[in-house]
Design a protein around this motif. Structure first.
Motif, mmCIF file in Angstrom:
data_model
loop_
_atom_site.group_PDB
_atom_site.id
_atom_site.type_symbol
_atom_site.label_atom_id
_atom_site.label_comp_id
_atom_site.label_asym_id
_atom_site.label_seq_id
_atom_site.Cartn_x
_atom_site.Cartn_y
_atom_site.Cartn_z
ATOM 1 N N GLY A 101 0.795 -1.221 0.000
ATOM 2 C CA GLY A 101 0.000 0.000 0.000
ATOM 3 C C GLY A 101 0.823 1.263 0.000
ATOM 4 N N GLU A 102 2.102 1.188 -0.402
ATOM 5 C CA GLU A 102 2.974 2.354 -0.370
ATOM 6 C C GLU A 102 3.017 3.099 -1.693
ATOM 7 N N MET A 103 2.388 2.556 -2.742
ATOM 8 C CA MET A 103 2.374 3.227 -4.037
ATOM 9 C C MET A 103 0.950 3.641 -4.375
ATOM 10 N N GLN A 104 0.848 4.581 -5.282
ATOM 11 C CA GLN A 104 -0.468 5.054 -5.708
ATOM 12 C C GLN A 104 -0.992 4.161 -6.832
ATOM 13 N N PHE A 105 -2.180 3.666 -6.624
ATOM 14 C CA PHE A 105 -2.836 2.780 -7.602
ATOM 15 C C PHE A 105 -3.630 3.660 -8.562
ATOM 16 N N VAL A 106 -3.215 3.689 -9.810
ATOM 17 C CA VAL A 106 -3.826 4.634 -10.751
ATOM 18 C C VAL A 106 -4.658 3.957 -11.831
ATOM 19 N N GLY A 107 -4.779 2.664 -11.785
ATOM 20 C CA GLY A 107 -5.622 2.036 -12.806
ATOM 21 C C GLY A 107 -5.640 0.529 -12.660
ATOM 22 N N GLY A 108 -6.736 -0.062 -13.057
ATOM 23 C CA GLY A 108 -6.859 -1.507 -12.982
ATOM 24 C C GLY A 108 -8.311 -1.896 -12.793
ATOM 25 N N SER A 109 -8.648 -3.057 -13.277
ATOM 26 C CA SER A 109 -10.050 -3.470 -13.197
ATOM 27 C C SER A 109 -10.382 -4.137 -11.879
ATOM 28 N N GLU A 110 -9.405 -4.743 -11.220
ATOM 29 C CA GLU A 110 -9.690 -5.430 -9.971
ATOM 30 C C GLU A 110 -8.451 -5.381 -9.102
ATOM 31 N N PHE A 111 -8.678 -5.088 -7.803
ATOM 32 C CA PHE A 111 -7.523 -4.874 -6.942
ATOM 33 C C PHE A 111 -7.843 -5.371 -5.548
ATOM 34 N N ASP A 112 -7.040 -6.264 -5.013
ATOM 35 C CA ASP A 112 -7.295 -6.783 -3.672
ATOM 36 C C ASP A 112 -5.983 -7.226 -3.046
ATOM 37 N N PHE A 113 -5.537 -6.471 -2.060
ATOM 38 C CA PHE A 113 -4.348 -6.862 -1.313
ATOM 39 C C PHE A 113 -4.751 -7.186 0.107
ATOM 40 N N PHE A 114 -4.810 -8.434 0.443
ATOM 41 C CA PHE A 114 -5.017 -8.881 1.810
ATOM 42 C C PHE A 114 -6.316 -8.361 2.409
ATOM 43 N N GLY A 115 -7.366 -8.322 1.633
ATOM 44 C CA GLY A 115 -8.640 -7.878 2.162
ATOM 45 C C GLY A 115 -9.707 -7.992 1.103
ATOM 46 N N PRO A 116 -10.893 -7.382 1.325
ATOM 47 C CA PRO A 116 -11.978 -7.446 0.343
ATOM 48 C C PRO A 116 -11.552 -6.872 -0.993
ATOM 49 N N ILE A 117 -12.128 -7.386 -2.049
ATOM 50 C CA ILE A 117 -11.801 -6.917 -3.388
ATOM 51 C C ILE A 117 -12.601 -5.670 -3.696
ATOM 52 N N TYR A 118 -11.890 -4.623 -4.124
ATOM 53 C CA TYR A 118 -12.553 -3.376 -4.501
ATOM 54 C C TYR A 118 -12.511 -3.248 -6.015
ATOM 55 N N GLY A 174 -4.694 1.150 1.177
ATOM 56 C CA GLY A 174 -4.642 0.904 2.610
ATOM 57 C C GLY A 174 -4.460 -0.577 2.867
ATOM 58 N N ASN A 175 -3.372 -0.943 3.553
ATOM 59 C CA ASN A 175 -3.172 -2.358 3.848
ATOM 60 C C ASN A 175 -4.150 -2.773 4.936
ATOM 61 N N ARG A 176 -4.885 -3.849 4.669
ATOM 62 C CA ARG A 176 -5.983 -4.237 5.556
ATOM 63 C C ARG A 176 -5.558 -5.240 6.620
ATOM 64 N N ASN A 177 -4.421 -5.873 6.468
ATOM 65 C CA ASN A 177 -3.974 -6.845 7.449
ATOM 66 C C ASN A 177 -2.527 -6.570 7.808
ATOM 67 N N SER A 178 -2.154 -6.863 9.038
ATOM 68 C CA SER A 178 -0.779 -6.682 9.470
ATOM 69 C C SER A 178 0.136 -7.634 8.718
ATOM 70 N N VAL A 179 1.264 -7.122 8.282
ATOM 71 C CA VAL A 179 2.205 -7.894 7.478
ATOM 72 C C VAL A 179 3.576 -7.798 8.120
ATOM 73 N N ALA A 180 4.284 -8.921 8.230
ATOM 74 C CA ALA A 180 5.674 -8.892 8.656
ATOM 75 C C ALA A 180 6.531 -8.583 7.439
ATOM 76 N N TYR A 181 7.465 -7.624 7.582
ATOM 77 C CA TYR A 181 8.174 -7.124 6.406
ATOM 78 C C TYR A 181 9.638 -6.889 6.756
ATOM 79 N N ALA A 182 10.523 -7.393 5.920
ATOM 80 C CA ALA A 182 11.958 -7.118 6.038
ATOM 81 C C ALA A 182 12.400 -6.394 4.775
ATOM 82 N N ALA A 183 12.817 -5.139 4.939
ATOM 83 C CA ALA A 183 13.159 -4.309 3.782
ATOM 84 C C ALA A 183 14.527 -4.687 3.230
ATOM 85 N N GLN A 184 14.738 -4.296 1.975
ATOM 86 C CA GLN A 184 16.031 -4.566 1.344
ATOM 87 C C GLN A 184 17.138 -3.802 2.049
#
Length: 1478
Positions: A685-702, A717-727
């Motif tokens: 959820g760190e980038m701006q979503f500017v187009g697409g017909s279907e989008f669902d990251f870890f939650g309901p499909i919008y 908006g990330n809907r679920n907590s995620v464990a993340y290790a950055a580069q």
């Protein structure tokens, strides 16, 4: 005269024939009864104690204000004491006019004063013991006192004694005060119901006082302790025995905490949204939230300013009345006739003020009250400013948590801007709030001063006042220029610090390439621009100091000169010195006016900057419910034909159609810069979503996000907590355990499993305190591999269903990579059926992937299982298979833990002055002494002039002309010396700052590399930032203020002692008291200042850490925890600052009271000893006594500040940083220009260590490398490979053996020559802000063709051509506008540019995918076919065909032969390494 209560002149004085109440003496005796009653009842209770009658409610402080009307009671009691003093003074003066002593005139007043004092002590003890029933004694006392005083007032009225007599007015005031105190007591009974009621009120202690951690007691103590800061005594006294620690100052009360004030400010802001026609304003919000205390502070300030005029007025009265016979008034003038039954002297209401002794006491009381109100005003504004700062910091932090990732990565919001907001802009608003009361208090002060001046000296005074007023715009202009210059200096300072930071981060590269002087000169150029601004700043500061010192002299000269020409006479001493004191009062508000206006402008600018920062923050509209559930569907994330951008109108990811299966391992692969990390961040959820017909990251499909313009800024908006290790590893400045658990509950079994999975136990065992070792700033005391594994361990430890890992193997060798893959990802995560998304270049791990996403140029090249790709894209699979069949070996650098560096000690003030230059020191000292001598001479001349005999007109005229000429010359000399002193101090400071920074920069940049290994980067940067800023801008004004205040006090004491030598007797105890006050304060102030500094740094670091780890924090959904941590750090820092402020008030109240005692002593001594012809000298002494009140506390404050600031000089002047030198080095001119021409390397019995205190890392190494040979070096972690590469450049201690390159021992070469003739490529890519051309060739010695050739070899030519500007394209700080792999390629190109005969590649391809590395290996072998290439193996496959392979183990060269020969030996270590990873 004999003592008698009613006097002995009239026999009927004791008679009661008419009526007992008609006898005035009896009425006065009756007034003694309540006072004696109170003393008789309360003294046993006070001295015997309370026994078992203690509070049933247990509280930890005896500061609980139980009873209603507490403050009103204290105020009324103070007024009562003051009126009793006036009554006593009136009685004494009246008694002196009588022929016999009448004790009844002043005895009741004296006893009333004792009783009032006892009443407040008695009340305080009752209150702290919570036993209200004993207040009944006070109630009876107030009733009796009210009745007896009312009888006296009634009798005065009956016999015609009205308002024209002072005694009637005093009695009326006493009746009113006793009545009000009686009403307060009745109110306590009504509220608490402790008597006359069956059910007394039950009370509970305030919540703050139930908390044992709350130690800041200013809001809870009684009014006297508030006014004098008596509650600070234990802390300040104990500081002399042991240092003040954070534990000792405790926590803030709830009302002062950042969260409380943030909510208050937020509510005030939200309330404005009710009116849609008017936009909400932060200024109105600040007024609504914090306006009431500012009004209270302004009231205190008004009272203090008005009382300040009591000084000149009392000087006028004392000097005018000096020598007059104050007792020659006829006793019959105001004696009521005999048949009035009083037969005593009654004084007019104005007559008391004609007595010099009374005026002295009034002056003393006025000074005490004025200073009390002034310090109260300061404290209230400071407390309010601290509350506002806490609220603003919380508001800014909330905005930072909602910053978009693009704001940070694209440079729209930098760490510098965030630190500027936190450390500077909020403080500007806070300081503006401190100075707010001056805005409306100063005009009243100026108008009152001008009116009084006109009253004293008529029109000539207006001329002097005009000089002050007309020069005010000049002061404002100077203040404006100061602000502009300071802003310019700050910009250059920021640039210099940025350059210095880059140098320190890349110091290893600079030393290896011998670029220290190039970058040092670059910093010096920026420092030169900064010094130009600082020079202008010093000039305007000097002008400001000069104006402040010279304006009073010019005003006095203009006033008395015009007065002489208008009237041909001189004013009286009383008029002259009252006017002189008024001029000193008038200069202060006009000087402050420019400062207030300047801070107002800064505050407006700061608020604008804060608002801009808010607009930069793109709010994350998280679509989260109260109960978040994890998706157990077959697909955890899905997008169809999606496009993503960083907000710069350029699509970073386009036409993305992917799915992430639940509970499986998904790998994302692709070449450098293809968008792998961006895809991961898009899913977070760190980038701006500017187009697409279907989008669902870890939650309901919008469904169907619109691509219309008004939807362009929608964030995911990330809907679920995620464990993340950055580069790029991100660690907190906390313990290893805290970094791994990251706020989750500690589970010993799970923690141990994660440690084992990440192979961290051996590293933890090496740390000084195990996993409780605190990680330094940005993990500076850990290696890159350790930092990376701790970040991965954090992700593994969290109990989340989804884990994102962004290239976790980049900083790990093959052993650690395999262990982490097998134990951490495949076993620990997959056994828990967790969804894992892994970005990697390690294609050999693709066989473990359940799902693969192949990226290319920002799009998905292929998606599916490995078998699907093998079936449908044979070419891609064959390419992967070729790369997967190659083994890789990634090895960590040997890094050493950092240890603190001893800073040494010495006479830093002498060091600072010597750095400024002998001439400037001599000029400053001599001009200071001359200036204050001339100022004393000016005032002394004025005293003699105004005291001249006025009997002979001709003689008087001649004397006036003579004195006028002398006065003019002295004033001109004083003004000139003011200019010289102000310039000398500032330019002395500038000279010292220039030399200290130059020496510091050269020491640091030429220090041995070991210094940077053992010293944290933050500590070094602190020398160039905070410490240098203190030396540049803080020490000069502090030094100037200290010398000025000290010399003013010394000259004042000298003048007073010469006029009234008897003053030296009380001066001794006063000096002893002053010594102990400053002694205790300086120790406590230093401790509290250190606490303030030490608590501010973690707060700034927390803001920086948050800004750097925004992605991780948001992924883990730990915003609330980080907010709470920020609030705790803010409160801790605010606590230290408030205690420091309270300590300053503690000092100033006591030194102000000491100054008031000095004024009283000088006044009484002058009245007692001086004659009528010395009125001018008495006025001079009193005027100087008033100046002591202003400057005593500044001597101590400035001395304490200078001690703290000299610590910066001590750190900067650290003598233990030594430059690297080669004592036996040959002259650079003796080295052939084409050396090394062949590239032959002979290593003879080489022994290397990092420090004489450490063990050798290379032991007796012998090797021979032929010219043009391609050599590979390998070995396990810590075997000494990187140490050998550093030894080639003489970067480590070669304590035995030697390295001979083309016939020359490198230890005998100048370091600059040696390092400039070799080339090296490091594992860590280092780029500097500037252009691509500058990064490739900072020496500017190469042609464009050569640069393009190097870029083509590094596979970067097409990329650079596509950038605007080509070779002059911008490189941001750290090269953040390029991927890590691209940065590594630029470093390769940099080495190719030099074209040395010897190239050393130290794990140079760690961040490059395998396909690109294969191409590079071929190109390098072609480009350096005739040159010697030494490759420290990142991947063992790259040295299989090497002409010679050196295999190291534990610092010993164990094998040396060609690759094929070593592989042919079954027992060879090289063969083991290769076979292990087939």
């Amino acid at each position: 005269m004999p003592l008698s209560f009613c006097g002995d002149k009239f026999p009927s004085a004791y008679g009661i024939n008419a009526s007992v109440l008609n006898n005035g003496c009896f009425v006065d005796a009756l007034n003694l009864v309540p006072h004696v009653f109170l003393l008789f009842i309360t003294f046993p209770i006070l001295f015997i104690g309370w026994g078992s009658q203690s509070s049933k409610v247990q509280i930890h402080h005896n500061t609980w204000l139980h009873f209603p009307g507490h403050n009103m009671r204290w105020i009324l009691t103070f007024l009562l004491l003051f009126v009793h003093v006036c009554e006593f003074a009136e009685g004494i003066v009246s008694n002196t006019t009588m022929t016999s002593n009448h004790l009844h005139l002043f005895m009741p007043a004296f006893m009333g004063f004792i009783a009032a004092t006892t009443s407040v002590v008695y009340y305080h003890n009752i209150e702290t013991s919570n036993f209200p029933k004993l207040l009944l004694v006070l109630f009876i006392y107030w009733v009796l006192a009210f009745i007896t005083k009312s009888i006296k007032l009634w009798k005065f009225a009956e016999f015609g004694v009205w308002f024209q007599y002072l005694r009637f007015c005093i009695t009326a005031l006493l009746v009113i005060l006793y009545g009000l105190l009686m009403a307060v007591e009745i109110n306590v009974i009504r509220v608490r119901k402790y008597v006359f009621f069956t059910n007394p009120q039950k009370v509970k202690p305030p919540e703050d006082l139930q908390d044992l951690g709350v130690r800041f007691l200013q809001p809870f103590v009684n009014l006297l302790s508030k006014a004098t800061y008596w509650w600070m005594n234990p802390l300040i006294i104990s500081a002399h025995k042991r240092p003040i620690e954070l534990k000792k100052i405790g926590k803030l009360p709830i009302a002062m905490r950042a969260l409380t004030n943030y909510l208050r400010l937020k509510d005030a802001y939200e309330d404005q949204r009710v009116n849609p026609d008017r936009a909400p304003s932060i200024w109105r919000s600040m007024y609504r939230a914090f306006g009431r205390p500012i009004l209270l502070s302004s009231t205190f300030r008004y009272l203090a300013d008005l009382l300040g005029f009591a000084g000149p007025l009392c000087i006028y009265g004392i000097v005018r009345n000096l020598g007059d016979n104050n007792n020659n008034t006829s006793a019959n003038k105001n004696t009521v006739s005999a048949d009035n039954h009083f037969r005593v002297y009654f004084m007019d209401t104005t007559e008391l003020l004609e007595n010099s002794y009374v005026l002295s006491i009034l002056l003393f009381l006025a000074l005490v009250l004025q200073r009390t109100f002034l310090q109260a005003s300061y404290y209230v504004t400071i407390e309010t400013g601290i509350n506002l700062r806490g609220a603003l910091l919380a508001m800014i932090y909330n905005k930072i948590l909602r910053l978009s990732t693009s704001n940070m990565s694209m440079g729209e919001m930098t760490l510098g801007q965030i630190n500027n907001l936190v450390a500077i802009e909020t403080n500007q608003l806070m300081w503006f709030l401190f100075l707010c009361p001056n805005l409306w208090a100063m005009p009243v002060q100026i108008v009152m001063g001008v009116i009084l001046l006109y009253n004293f000296l008529s029109w000539s005074a207006l001329v002097g006042a005009s000089v002050i007023v007309l020069l005010a715009p000049v002061q404002y202009l100077i203040a404006t220029k100061l602000a502009e210059t300071q802003k310019s200096a700050l910009e250059h300072s920021t640039d210099r610090l940025k350059q210095t930071t880059e140098i320190l981060k890349g110091i290893k590269l600079l030393k290896l390439y011998a670029w220290e002087d190039i970058f040092c000169d670059s910093v010096e150029q920026t420092r030169g621009k900064e010094l130009t601004s600082l020079r202008t700043f010093a000039f305007y500061t000097s002008m400001s100091i000069f104006m402040n010192a010279a304006i009073p002299i010019a005003a006095v000269l203009a006033t008395f000169g015009v007065h002489h020409f208008l009237t041909s006479s001189i004013p009286s001493p009383s008029q002259a010195f009252a006017a002189l004191a008024l001029f000193h009062i008038l200069v202060t508000p006009l000087f402050l006016l420019s400062t207030v206006v300047r801070f107002a402008v800064k505050a407006l600018v700061s608020e604008t900057a804060r608002s801009q920062a808010e607009t930069s923050a793109v709010a994350t509209k998280c679509l989260q419910n109260d109960a978040v559930t994890v998706c157990f569907l077959s697909v955890s994330a899905q997008v169809s034909s999606g496009s993503f951008t960083w907000g710069n109108n350029q699509l970073t990811l386009s036409d993305i159609s992917i799915r992430i299966p639940t509970g499986q391992l998904t790998m994302i692969v692709g070449q450098v810069g293809c968008g792998k990390s961006s895809l991961l961040l898009a899913m977070l959820g760190e980038m701006q979503f500017v187009g697409g017909s279907e989008f669902d990251f870890f939650g309901p499909i919008y469904q169907t996000f619109s691509t219309e313009p008004n939807f362009q800024d929608k964030r995911i908006g990330n809907r679920n907590s995620v464990a993340y290790a950055a580069q790029k590893s991100w660690l907190l400045n906390a313990t290893v355990e805290d970094n791994i658990t990251f706020g989750s509950p500690f589970n010993k079994q799970r923690y141990k499993a994660v440690i084992d999975a990440c192979s961290l136990q051996p590293d933890i065992d090496l740390l000084p305190f195990g996993d409780q070792t605190e990680i330094g700033e940005r993990g500076i005391n850990l290696s890159g591999g350790q930092r990376q594994r701790i970040c991965v361990a954090r992700a593994l430890y969290q109990n989340t269903n989804i884990v994102f890992l962004d290239d976790p193997f980049s900083a790990l060798d093959i052993h650690l990579s395999d262990h982490l893959m097998q134990e951490g990802i495949l076993k620990f995560l997959q056994d828990d059926k967790r969804t894992v998304v892994l970005v990697t270049h390690k294609l050999q791990y693709l066989i473990h992937a359940d799902w693969i996403i192949a990226m290319k140029d920002g799009s998905v090249l292929r998606e599916g299982t490995l078998k699907d790709i093998q079936t449908h894209d044979t070419e891609l699979y064959d390419h992967w298979k070729t790369l997967m069949n190659r083994q890789d070996q990634e090895l960590e650098k040997v890094e050493h833990r950092f240890t603190p560096h001893d800073l040494g000690s010495g006479r830093m003030c002498g060091c600072y002055l010597s750095s400024g230059g002998f001439f400037m020191v001599f000029l400053m000292v001599s001009s200071k002494l001359l200036k204050h001598s001339v100022i004393v001479a000016i005032d002394y001349c004025l005293a003699l002039w105004t005291s001249t005999n006025k009997t002979k007109a001709n003689l008087q005229t001649a004397q006036n002309v003579y004195y006028l000429h002398v006065f003019f010359v002295l004033c001109a000399a004083g003004i000139t010396l003011c200019l010289i002193t102000s310039l000398s101090v500032e330019f002395l400071g500038l000279s010292a700052a220039t030399n200290l920074h130059h020496n510091l920069l050269n020491k640091i940049i030429h220090a041995p590399i070991r210094f940077f290994d053992v010293t944290p980067l933050g500590q070094i940067l602190n020398r160039f930032s905070a410490d240098t800023n203190i030396i540049d801008q803080h020490i000069p004004p502090t030094l100037e203020s200290l010398t000025r205040s000290t010399l003013l006090c010394l000259s004042a004491i000298g003048v007073m002692a010469s006029i009234t030598p008897i003053f030296l007797v009380p001066l001794v105890p006063l000096a002893v008291a002053f010594y102990f006050i400053q002694k205790y304060f300086r120790v406590a102030s230093k401790d509290l200042q250190d606490l303030d500094d030490s608590t501010q740094l973690p707060l700034l670091c927390h803001f920086s850490e948050t800004a750097e780890g925004l992605t991780t924090i948001r992924a883990f959904r730990h915003e609330a925890r980080f907010k709470q941590r920020m609030l705790e750090l803010t409160d801790t820092n605010n606590t230290a600052y408030l205690f420091l402020s309270a300590a300053n008030r503690w000092l100033e109240v006591r030194t102000d009271y000491l100054g008031a005692v000095i004024v009283l002593t000088v006044a009484v001594a002058s009245i007692w000893t001086c004659q009528n012809d010395a009125k001018g000298l008495v006025g001079l002494g009193l005027t100087y006594a008033l100046t002591i009140t202003n400057y005593l506390n500044w001597v101590v404050r400035n001395l304490a500040d200078l001690e703290v600031q000299m610590a910066a000089v001590k750190k900067v002047n650290n003598s233990k940083i030594l430059s690297v030198s080669c004592p036996l080095a040959a002259d650079a001119s003796q080295v052939p220009e084409n050396w090394p021409h062949d590239g032959e390397i002979k290593i003879h019995d080489l022994c290397v260590r990092y420090d004489p205190m450490l063990k050798p890392v290379l032991k007796h190494v012998n090797a021979y490398i032929k010219p043009g040979q391609k050599v590979g070096i390998c070995g396990r972690t810590g075997s000494g490979k990187s140490s050998l590469s550093l030894a080639f450049f003489n970067m480590v201690d070669i304590f035995e053996g030697r390295i001979v390159i083309d016939g020359i021992d490198i230890c005998k070469l100048p370091l600059q020559t040696l390092r400039s003739r070799l080339s090296i490529i490091l594992q860590d890519p280092v780029l500097f802000s500037g252009s691509i051309r500058f990064n490739l060739d900072p020496e500017r010695m190469c042609t464009d063709d050569r640069l393009w050739e190097a870029l083509e070899i590094a596979q970067l030519k097409n990329l650079v051509k596509s950038l605007p500007g080509g070779l002059d394209a911008v490189v941001t700080e750290g090269g953040e506008n390029f991927s890590v792999g691209q940065r590594q390629l630029f470093c390769l190109a940099r080495a190719f540019v030099r074209k040395s005969s010897i190239l050393i590649m130290d794990e140079a391809t760690a961040s490059i995918d395998m396909a690109t590395e294969n191409i590079l290996q071929k190109v390098v072998m072609t480009a350096f076919a005739d040159r010697t290439v030494v490759t420290i193996a990142h991947r063992v496959s790259s040295i299989l065909d090497a002409e010679q392979v050196l295999v190291f183990s534990s610092g010993i060269l164990v094998e040396s032969d060609s690759g094929p020969n070593l592989l042919a030996q079954e027992e060879s270590l090289f063969g083991v390494l290769v076979r292990t990873h087939k």
